[in-house]
Motif scaffolding. Sequence first.
Motif, PDB file in Angstrom:
ATOM      1  N   ASP A   1       0.811  -1.217   0.000  1.00 50.84           N
ATOM      2  CA  ASP A   1       0.000   0.000   0.000  1.00 50.84           C
ATOM      3  C   ASP A   1       0.844   1.267   0.000  1.00 50.84           C
ATOM      4  OD1 ASP A   1      -2.789  -1.119   2.123  1.00 50.84           O
ATOM      5  OD2 ASP A   1      -2.385  -1.372  -0.026  1.00 50.84           O
ATOM      6  N   TYR A   2       2.154   1.098   0.065  1.00 49.46           N
ATOM      7  CA  TYR A   2       3.025   2.257   0.277  1.00 49.46           C
ATOM      8  C   TYR A   2       4.142   2.333  -0.747  1.00 49.46           C
ATOM      9  CZ  TYR A   2       0.756   2.333   4.818  1.00 49.46           C
ATOM     10  OH  TYR A   2      -0.171   2.382   5.818  1.00 49.46           O
ATOM     11  N   GLY A   3       4.441   3.575  -1.146  1.00 48.08           N
ATOM     12  CA  GLY A   3       5.670   3.798  -1.862  1.00 48.08           C
ATOM     13  C   GLY A   3       6.842   3.718  -0.898  1.00 48.08           C
ATOM     14  N   MET A   4       8.034   3.517  -1.434  1.00 47.59           N
ATOM     15  CA  MET A   4       9.236   3.430  -0.617  1.00 47.59           C
ATOM     16  C   MET A   4      10.326   4.288  -1.225  1.00 47.59           C
ATOM     17  SD  MET A   4       8.499   1.448   1.930  1.00 47.59           S
ATOM     18  CE  MET A   4      10.146   1.167   2.590  1.00 47.59           C
ATOM     19  N   GLY A   5      11.192   4.779  -0.367  1.00 52.27           N
ATOM     20  CA  GLY A   5      12.277   5.615  -0.851  1.00 52.27           C
ATOM     21  C   GLY A   5      13.554   5.399  -0.081  1.00 52.27           C
ATOM     22  N   TRP A   6      14.650   5.850  -0.695  1.00 52.84           N
ATOM     23  CA  TRP A   6      15.956   5.879  -0.051  1.00 52.84           C
ATOM     24  C   TRP A   6      16.431   7.333  -0.012  1.00 52.84           C
ATOM     25  CZ3 TRP A   6      18.369   1.895   2.345  1.00 52.84           C
ATOM     26  CH2 TRP A   6      17.956   0.589   2.059  1.00 52.84           C
ATOM     27  N   PHE A   7      16.975   7.705   1.117  1.00 46.14           N
ATOM     28  CA  PHE A   7      17.594   9.006   1.315  1.00 46.14           C
ATOM     29  C   PHE A   7      18.989   8.771   1.878  1.00 46.14           C
ATOM     30  CE2 PHE A   7      14.089  12.125   0.870  1.00 46.14           C
ATOM     31  CZ  PHE A   7      13.028  11.250   0.718  1.00 46.14           C
ATOM     32  N   ARG A   8      19.796   9.822   1.871  1.00 42.29           N
ATOM     33  CA  ARG A   8      21.110   9.713   2.487  1.00 42.29           C
ATOM     34  C   ARG A   8      21.473  11.016   3.176  1.00 42.29           C
ATOM     35  NH1 ARG A   8      25.172   9.596  -2.835  1.00 42.29           N
ATOM     36  NH2 ARG A   8      25.092  11.858  -3.272  1.00 42.29           N
ATOM     37  N   GLN A   9      22.377  10.894   4.125  1.00 42.34           N
ATOM     38  CA  GLN A   9      22.834  12.079   4.855  1.00 42.34           C
ATOM     39  C   GLN A   9      24.315  11.949   5.137  1.00 42.34           C
ATOM     40  OE1 GLN A   9      20.584  12.985   8.406  1.00 42.34           O
ATOM     41  NE2 GLN A   9      21.222  15.120   8.343  1.00 42.34           N
ATOM     42  N   ALA A  10      25.074  12.886   4.602  1.00 46.40           N
ATOM     43  CA  ALA A  10      26.508  12.940   4.847  1.00 46.40           C
ATOM     44  C   ALA A  10      26.769  13.851   6.046  1.00 46.40           C
ATOM     45  CB  ALA A  10      27.226  13.460   3.619  1.00 46.40           C
ATOM     46  N   PRO A  11      27.893  13.703   6.716  1.00 41.93           N
ATOM     47  CA  PRO A  11      28.196  14.541   7.885  1.00 41.93           C
ATOM     48  C   PRO A  11      28.132  16.023   7.539  1.00 41.93           C
ATOM     49  CG  PRO A  11      29.728  12.714   7.746  1.00 41.93           C
ATOM     50  CD  PRO A  11      28.930  12.678   6.493  1.00 41.93           C
TER      51      PRO A  11
END
Length: 123
Positions: free
Chosen positions: A30-40
């Motif tokens: 029922d849901y879309g999915m995503g990837w995110f990232r965070q650098a220092p």
Amino acid sequence: VQLQASGGGWVQTGGSLRLSCATSGGTFSDYGMGWFRQAPGKEREFVAAVSKTGGGTYYADFAAGRFTISRDNAKNAVYLQMNSLKPEDTAVYYCARQPGYGLGSQTYQYDYWGQGTQVTVSS
């Protein structure tokens, strides 16, 4: 609802990694999915998203052509295949769930987040 990201690690420039995100709770399809990232020292940024059916995908410019997002609704999992990795890809990578069809690129569109997995690319 729980999201568990895994598969990060250390790799040399040009190498590949495959991230996985296992989910529990709710109806995954029922849901879309995503990837995110965070650098220092940087804000969290969008990497890729996949629609709830898996039929649609959307990538940040830096990811297009190098990264591939996919999902397996039978396994309640989403994946991120990363090829031709560069040092600037070094970050903590997070998977997240988006209510509805999906393909959002903004953090506010996602309601649950995994804990993140570290990706380090050495030059």
